[in-house]
Design a protein around this motif. Structure first.
Motif, PDB file in Angstrom:
ATOM      1  N   VAL A   1      -4.664  -3.409  -0.083  1.00  0.00           N
ATOM      2  CA  VAL A   1      -5.810  -2.731   0.526  1.00  0.00           C
ATOM      3  C   VAL A   1      -5.796  -1.251   0.190  1.00  0.00           C
ATOM      4  CG1 VAL A   1      -6.920  -2.148   2.721  1.00  0.00           C
ATOM      5  CG2 VAL A   1      -5.988  -4.439   2.362  1.00  0.00           C
TER       6      VAL A   1
ATOM      7  N   VAL B   1      -3.178  -3.535   7.477  1.00  0.00           N
ATOM      8  CA  VAL B   1      -4.410  -3.301   6.735  1.00  0.00           C
ATOM      9  C   VAL B   1      -5.108  -2.043   7.253  1.00  0.00           C
ATOM     10  CG1 VAL B   1      -6.733  -4.210   6.320  1.00  0.00           C
ATOM     11  CG2 VAL B   1      -4.736  -5.698   6.054  1.00  0.00           C
TER      12      VAL B   1
ATOM     13  N   ALA C   1      -5.947   1.396   5.161  1.00  0.00           N
ATOM     14  CA  ALA C   1      -7.261   2.027   5.048  1.00  0.00           C
ATOM     15  C   ALA C   1      -7.161   3.524   5.340  1.00  0.00           C
ATOM     16  CB  ALA C   1      -8.246   1.360   6.005  1.00  0.00           C
TER      17      ALA C   1
ATOM     18  N   ILE D   1      -9.841  -6.115  -4.169  1.00  0.00           N
ATOM     19  CA  ILE D   1      -8.903  -6.610  -3.156  1.00  0.00           C
ATOM     20  C   ILE D   1      -8.683  -8.111  -3.334  1.00  0.00           C
ATOM     21  CG2 ILE D   1      -8.621  -7.074  -0.686  1.00  0.00           C
ATOM     22  CD1 ILE D   1     -10.039  -4.455  -0.113  1.00  0.00           C
TER      23      ILE D   1
END
Length: 467
Positions: A65, A114, A118, A212
């Motif tokens: 990610v 995740v 980000a 991704i």
């Protein structure tokens, strides 16, 4: 941003102040990765003996990610302003860290990782964008090396801090990010410069999602190959999905007015070469780190703290070598330095393959190889970033550095997957040693290939002229 505005911004804010603030965020994002490596065996125990093939997604979900969002995040920074993007990313990273600390199973932990990824994707390119915008052109190569060196410092501190924290509870490896991140946010709001964004189109979100999916399906195929069988429908299907998603990514990138990877970047001197070098070198780097942790904790039976202390000497060399590499580049050029870095790293892993035995002997077995890999990382990573970004125009600082970081993270995800596949599930001490030998020789091949590719870089010395 015009040249006049950029000069005023540099006069108003000392680049050393900017470096100090963004370095905290870079340090945390790097620290977190290496802390989690040391914590994996303890997490497996807490989550009812979860297998390493499943827990590898705690590392890989973050890397995948992070890699796919880096370039869109870099474009957001260039478009909307790097200060706001940096602070938003750091806030999301801190929140994700707090959530990881309360995860109740592997699935929850992967999901919260995740969120961390980000946030890290938002803050990483914008941090370098802020630093480069506040630094005169003739000092940018040095600034880049320092920026990379702080990532190396995170690699050095991660195993040690992680080892200490895991002795209490593995959840503390995530909680440690929270107070430091909050302090950096509060200081950054007051002291960071606010270079204006150049506007423009929003980045290609569909392309990022396709990237991704492509990387995730590739990792799934490699990790599950030994369990499902390389000729099984599941593995073949995962490889097929990789191809389909990769084609979709290319198509979306070609059609979108703000693609994930701007084809123009590939024409910048050294940029495409450094993408390849970064990808290959980090396949080796990720495999090296995870193999060392698994060997010391699962084969030698060492604690997380002892493992962290044993890993630390190599990463501790990284910032020292990274800063010193500038003088060597000025003498022989970037290509030979990158080649030397790859060969040094490969030599360290070959040392392990020849010297490590089932009986614990750190000084004769692991230490020499650990030091050689630290030298290799210190020569390769900062030199690659400096060479890859040297020809970028100012308005593409964040985006260009994000593409390079994307290659690094994809390489790390692939490296973890390849190591897990090479190790398999050996039965007995002799089979375990043979499995690690397989993994180590794969790592050697990756490092040598990175060094050979890096040799083609043509940057006799860091640029000293203004654009």
């Amino acid at each position: 941003m015009s040249a006049v505005v950029a000069q005023e911004e540099r006069r108003a804010v000392d680049s050393r102040v900017v470096l100090g603030i963004v370095a905290v965020a870079v340090l945390l994002s790097s620290l977190d990765l290496f802390i989690v490596n040391v914590a994996l065996p303890r997490i497996a125990e807490d989550f009812s003996g979860a297998r390493i093939s499943g827990l590898s997604w705690v590392l890989n979900a973050y890397s995948i990610v992070y890699a796919a969002l880096l370039v869109p995040a870099g474009r957001l920074g260039d478009r909307n302003g790097n200060k706001a993007t940096f602070l938003a990313g750091l806030g999301i990273f801190v929140l994700g860290s707090a959530l990881c600390a309360v995860a109740w199973n592997t699935g929850a932990l992967v999901s919260f990782r995740v969120a961390q990824a980000a946030g890290a994707a938002l803050l990483t390119p914008s941090s370098l964008g802020l630093l480069l915008a506040a630094t005169p052109a003739d000092k940018r190569a040095t600034a880049v090396r320092l920026w990379v060196a702080f990532g190396g410092l995170g690699a050095a501190l991660g195993p040690v801090i992680g080892g200490v924290l895991v002795e209490f509870d593995w959840r503390w490896v995530f909680l440690v990010n929270v107070p430091l991140g909050i302090i950096a946010i509060l200081v950054g709001i007051r002291l960071l410069p606010k270079p204006a964004g150049h506007g423009g189109a929003l980045p290609d979100g569909v392309g990022a999602l396709m990237l991704i999916a492509a990387v995730a399906s590739l990792i799934l195929a490699v990790v599950k190959g030994p369990d499902w069988g390389w000729g099984s429908a599941g593995v073949i299907g995962a490889f097929a999905a990789t191809v389909i998603f990769a084609i979709a990514f290319v198509v979306s990138s070609r059609r979108h007015h703000s693609p994930v990877v701007d084809p123009g970047l590939l024409r910048v001197p050294n940029f495409a070469l450094m993408l390849g070098n970064s990808l290959l070198f980090n396949v080796a780097f990720a495999g090296m780190l995870l193999s060392a942790v698994l060997w010391m904790q699962n084969v030698w039976g060492w604690s997380a703290l002892k493992t962290g202390l044993a890993i630390a000497p190599g990463p501790l060399l990284v910032p020292i070598v990274a800063v010193s590499a500038g003088k060597l580049i000025a003498r022989v050029g970037a290509g030979p330095v990158l080649a030397l870095g790859g060969l040094s790293f490969a030599g360290g892993i070959a040392w392990w393959a020849q010297a490590v035995t089932l009986h614990p002997n750190y000084a004769a077995g692991l230490l020499g190889g650990m030091l050689l890999t630290g030298i290799g990382v210190g020569l390769t990573m900062p030199t690659g970033v400096a060479a890859g970004t040297a020809g970028l125009p100012p308005q593409q600082f964040a985006t260009g550095s994000a593409v390079l970081s994307m290659a690094r993270q994809i390489g790390m995800a692939v490296g973890v997957a390849v190591l897990v596949a090479a190790l398999g599930s050996p039965a007995g001490p002799g089979a375990t040693l043979d499995a690690f030998h397989r993994g180590w020789y794969v790592i050697v091949a990756g490092a040598v290939a990175a060094g050979v590719l890096g040799l083609a870089a043509r940057l006799p010395k860091p640029t000293t002229h203004s654009r």
